[in-house]
Design an enzyme around this catalytic site. Structure first.
Site, short mmCIF file in Angstrom:
data_model
loop_
_atom_site.label_atom_id
_atom_site.label_comp_id
_atom_site.label_asym_id
_atom_site.label_seq_id
_atom_site.Cartn_x
_atom_site.Cartn_y
_atom_site.Cartn_z
N ASP A 1 24.62 38.78 32.32
CA ASP A 1 24.42 39.32 30.99
C ASP A 1 25.43 38.68 30.03
OD1 ASP A 1 26.18 41.11 32.76
OD2 ASP A 1 26.81 41.68 30.74
N ASN B 1 33.66 42.48 39.19
CA ASN B 1 34.93 41.78 38.98
C ASN B 1 35.35 40.92 40.17
OD1 ASN B 1 34.93 43.13 36.58
ND2 ASN B 1 36.61 44.53 37.09
N ASN C 1 33.82 39.14 33.28
CA ASN C 1 34.68 39.23 34.47
C ASN C 1 34.02 38.65 35.71
OD1 ASN C 1 36.81 40.47 33.10
ND2 ASN C 1 35.97 42.53 33.44
N HIS D 1 24.74 45.79 32.45
CA HIS D 1 25.56 44.87 33.25
C HIS D 1 24.83 44.38 34.50
CE1 HIS D 1 29.34 43.05 32.80
NE2 HIS D 1 30.06 43.73 33.65
#
Length: 308
Positions: free
Chosen positions: A211, A186, A232, A139
Site C-alpha cells: 500500500d 515491520n 515500514n 495496510h
C-alpha cells in the site's frame, strides 16, 4: 596326471552319489590297468577286455558324463566366446553413445538459457499483517492482491515456509512463488530475504506489492526500484537485502488520513464501503500488471504495455 584330471572332471559332472561310487570303481580299475601294463605288457589286451566288461553294465548317463560331456562342454565354450566378444562390443558402443549424449546435454541447456535470459523463478510478495482483525484493512492491500492472484491461478497458499505463507506454480510459462510474510509488516524483510536466499532469486525478480499513502486511493503504480518512502515493510525488506533497493514494487494508493487522525490508526482501519469498490478495481489492475511483467517482461510493463 591324465587320470587325475579325468577323475576330477567326471566327479564334478556326476549327478548323484551312486554315479560317483561307480566313477571310483573306474578310477581304481584304471590304476590297476596301469600297474598291470607296467609289469605285464603281454597281458595288456586281456586286462583291457576286463575293464570294458566292467564298464558295459554301468548306466548310459554315467558313460555320457565320462566320455561325451567334456567334449560337449568344450564345444559350447568355443561357441560362447564369439558371443561374449559381440556383447563386449555392443556394451562399448552403448557406453560411447551415453557419454556423447551426456556431454551434449549441457550445451543444449546453455543454448536455451542464452536464448531466454529472462527465464527464472519470480518471487511475488504481498505485504500485510496476519490475523482476522487485519484482513480488510488498508495496510493489507498487498495480501489482497496475492490472494486474488492465487485464486485466479489455482495456487495453494496453505504451505508455511521461511516465516511466510507460500504457494508455488506457473504463470504465463514462468515459475512463480507467491508469498505472504507472517512476521507482521515491520519484519517482512526476514521472510523475503530468507526465501530469496533459499531459492536463489535475485532482487530484480522480487516483486513486492504494498500500500502507498502518497497516492490517491486505488491508484496503481509500478516502479523498478526506489526507497521505502516511509513504509515500514519496504524498509525492512531493503534492510534484510543488504541495503539493496533494486527490486520492483507495485504500489496501490490508499490516500492519507483527513483531519488529525494518526497514520498508524488510519492504515490499520478497515476499508469504507465507498473505498471497497475502488480497491477491488485496483486489485484487478494489479493482476493485469503482474501478468504483463511475467508475459511481456518488466521493461514493457513499466512502459505501459499490458497483456490483452
Amino acid at each position: 596326471l591324465f587320470l587325475v584330471h579325468v577323475w576330477m572332471q567326471a566327479t564334478a559332472a556326476a549327478p548323484s552319489c551312486y554315479h560317483r561310487s561307480c566313477l571310483a570303481r573306474v578310477f581304481w580299475a584304471c590304476l590297476t590297468l596301469l600297474g598291470m601294463m607296467l609289469h605285464r605288457m603281454q597281458h595288456f589286451s586281456t586286462h583291457c577286455a576286463e575293464v570294458s566288461r566292467l564298464l558295459l553294465p554301468w548306466p548310459a548317463q554315467l558313460r555320457h558324463c565320462i566320455m561325451v560331456a567334456p567334449v560337449k562342454q568344450q564345444r559350447q565354450l568355443s561357441q560362447l566366446q564369439p558371443q561374449k566378444q559381440l556383447k563386449r562390443q555392443r556394451l562399448h558402443l552403448l557406453c560411447s553413445i551415453s557419454t556423447a549424449t551426456a556431454t551434449s546435454k549441457p550445451a543444449v541447456r546453455a543454448k536455451q538459457q542464452k536464448a531466454d535470459p529472462g527465464d527464472g523463478v519470480w518471487l511475488i510478495v504481498g505485504l500485510g499483517n496476519v490475523g482476522p482483525r487485519y484482513d480488510n484493512t488498508r495496510h493489507n492491500v498487498g495480501f489482497m492482491v496475492i490472494d486474488a492472484l492465487a485464486r485466479s491461478a489455482g495456487i495453494d497458499m496453505r504451505k508455511l515456509e521461511k516465516s511466510a505463507a507460500v504457494g508455488r506454480g506457473q504463470l504465463h510459462g514462468r515459475r512463480v512463488i507467491l508469498a505472504k510474510p507472517v512476521t507482521f509488516m515491520n519484519n517482512s524483510g526476514e521472510a523475503v530475504a530468507a526465501l530469496a536466499r533459499f531459492y536463489k532469486i535475485p532482487s530484480q525478480r522480487i516483486l513486492v506489492v504494498a500500500d502507498d499513502l502518497d497516492q490517491p486511493t486505488a491508484a496503481v503504480r509500478l516502479r523498478q526500484r526506489g526507497g521505502h518512502g516511509g513504509h515500514n515493510g519496504l524498509r525492512s525488506i531493503i534492510q534484510h537485502l543488504g541495503g539493496s533497493q533494486d527490486f520492483p514494487r507495485l504500489k496501490i494508493g490508499i490516500g492519507r488520513p483527513s483531519g488529525q487522525m494518526d497514520v498508524a490508526s488510519y492504515v490499520l482501519q478497515e476499508l469504507r464501503r465507498s473505498e471497497q469498490d475502488d480497491i477491488n478495481r485496483a486489485i484487478k489492475e494489479s493482476l493485469s500488471i503482474i501478468d504483463s511483467c511475467l508475459a511481456l517482461g518488466l521493461d514493457k510493463a513499466l512502459s505501459g504495455s499490458r497483456l490483452q
